[in-house]
Design an enzyme around this catalytic site. Structure first.
Site, mmCIF file in Angstrom:
data_model
loop_
_atom_site.group_PDB
_atom_site.id
_atom_site.type_symbol
_atom_site.label_atom_id
_atom_site.label_comp_id
_atom_site.label_asym_id
_atom_site.label_seq_id
_atom_site.Cartn_x
_atom_site.Cartn_y
_atom_site.Cartn_z
ATOM 1 N N CYS A 103 0.834 -1.205 0.000
ATOM 2 C CA CYS A 103 0.000 0.000 0.000
ATOM 3 C C CYS A 103 0.870 1.256 0.000
ATOM 4 C CB CYS A 103 -0.931 -0.011 1.211
ATOM 5 S SG CYS A 103 -1.962 1.459 1.315
ATOM 6 N N CYS A 200 -6.171 -2.497 6.865
ATOM 7 C CA CYS A 200 -7.204 -1.463 6.716
ATOM 8 C C CYS A 200 -8.497 -1.994 6.114
ATOM 9 C CB CYS A 200 -6.671 -0.302 5.891
ATOM 10 S SG CYS A 200 -6.037 -0.796 4.280
#
Length: 373
Positions: A103, A200
């Site tokens: 990410c 997340c």
């Protein structure tokens, strides 16, 4: 005093305390600051509640408090293509991926950086606990955050020199407790907000349930290395090397009452190997192969060096020798290491500097591959 007012910094704001204080400090230092909220995942739950909406409200409240403009940008497609598909592919291959590393590489310091440039940014900034230092030749060195317990260089190890050139980490010299104090003193809306943990896109959801929505689980046999049948496993993707909990064995099957651990996987036969004892011999290795080797500053294509390394977040450094050939490396340990897990990042350090790292492909014991995938 330097006039920072002509330097535009676009801050990635998540709605958490760290990125809020990042924006505040830069504003206080006189920079031209813009806040940007990244929406990377549609996390609307079964009750229609989307935590991203709540987080964006917090970003708006903080931005209004400190007097900066703010925007929201949607990277759901980029995140799905570049991070989530990789995450699923790794699990399909029997590995244990680290989506945070990907990410940062692909979204926060690529898609977001590109977007920030369209806003006229000179730099981007995030609330990561890491430091950048520039030398007289303009080379940027990435250093560990001053707060040892919060240092996040492990997750930033795939950043390039070009990305680091454009990056500021205003919290790098601070302790987490100081960041909270700054937020409280300034009365920021996020001062008391709890830190987010975990992956997340999973959030508070049950990991097994989440993964089974995307990958069909295939039950199989759980065995000891010497061939004793220990029952059924729920699907290899649910287990990671060195894992203790969730095996459903307990102490009753072993004579010595030591706890049971995952010590290996055989993807072709769909077998999960288990063994007793934290330091079970099948968990110990003395070298690894890694790919996607990447350095934060220019290095030769082929070279050998000594340094320290981490094989997972929040572990002490270990002394290693690294043999690099293009984007691959053999990493030899000074002392045997436990539960080296394919799919996780290996990250190299020289003192405080994070040199870069790669992705673990295979662990070896005395030249023989460990049965980890």
């Amino acid at each position: 005093m330097t006039d920072n007012s002509k330097i535009r910094v676009v801050v990635g704001m998540s709605g958490g305390v760290d990125s809020s204080v990042t924006a505040l400090l830069l504003k206080e230092q006189g920079y031209d600051v813009i806040g940007v909220f990244m929406k990377n995942w549609d996390d609307t739950d079964e009750f229609g509640v989307c935590t991203a909406t709540e987080d964006y409200k917090d970003v708006a409240a903080v931005a209004d408090q400190i007097g900066i403009p703010y925007y929201s940008v949607n990277f759901e497609k980029e995140y799905w293509d570049r991070v989530f598909e990789y995450f699923l592919a790794e699990y399909r291959a029997g590995r244990t991926p680290n989506p945070d590393v990907m990410c940062n590489k692909e979204i926060k310091f690529k898609a977001f950086l590109d977007y920030a440039m369209t806003l006229g940014a000179d730099y981007v900034a995030t609330g990561h606990y890491a430091q950048v230092k520039r030398d007289e030749n303009g080379t940027v060195y990435m250093l560990r955050g001053a707060d040892n317990g919060k240092d996040q260089t492990y997750f930033l190890s795939q950043l390039s020199q070009e990305q680091l050139q454009k990056t500021l980490f205003p919290l790098g010299h601070l302790q987490k407790s100081e960041v909270r104090e700054i937020a409280e003193r300034a009365g920021l809306a996020t001062a008391k907000k709890k830190d987010s943990t975990g992956i997340c896109f999973i959030g508070e959801k049950n990991f097994k349930q989440f993964l089974s929505q995307y990958l069909p689980a295939q039950k199989g046999r759980m065995m000891t290395i010497d061939g004793r049948d220990m029952g059924e496993h729920a699907g290899l993707m649910y287990y990671t090397i060195g894992q203790r909990g969730g095996l459903g064995i307990g102490g009753q099957h072993g004579g010595d009452n030591q706890p049971w651990f995952v010590v290996g996987k055989d993807l072709s036969q769909n077998i999960l190997y288990v063994g007793q004892g934290f330091y079970h011999e099948a968990l110990m290795s003395n070298s690894l192969d890694a790919s996607v080797i990447h350095f934060t500053r220019e290095m030769p294509e082929e070279f050998t060096f000594e340094c320290t390394a981490k094989f997972r977040y929040r572990q002490p450094d270990s002394q290693v020798t690294v043999h690099v050939r293009e984007d691959k490396a053999e990493v030899v340990f000074a002392e045997p290491q436990r539960a080296i897990t394919p799919g996780q990042a290996v990250v190299f350090y020289d003192g405080k500097e994070c040199l870069g790292g790669g992705m673990i492909d295979m662990a070896y014991k005395n030249g023989q591959p460990c049965q980890y995938i």
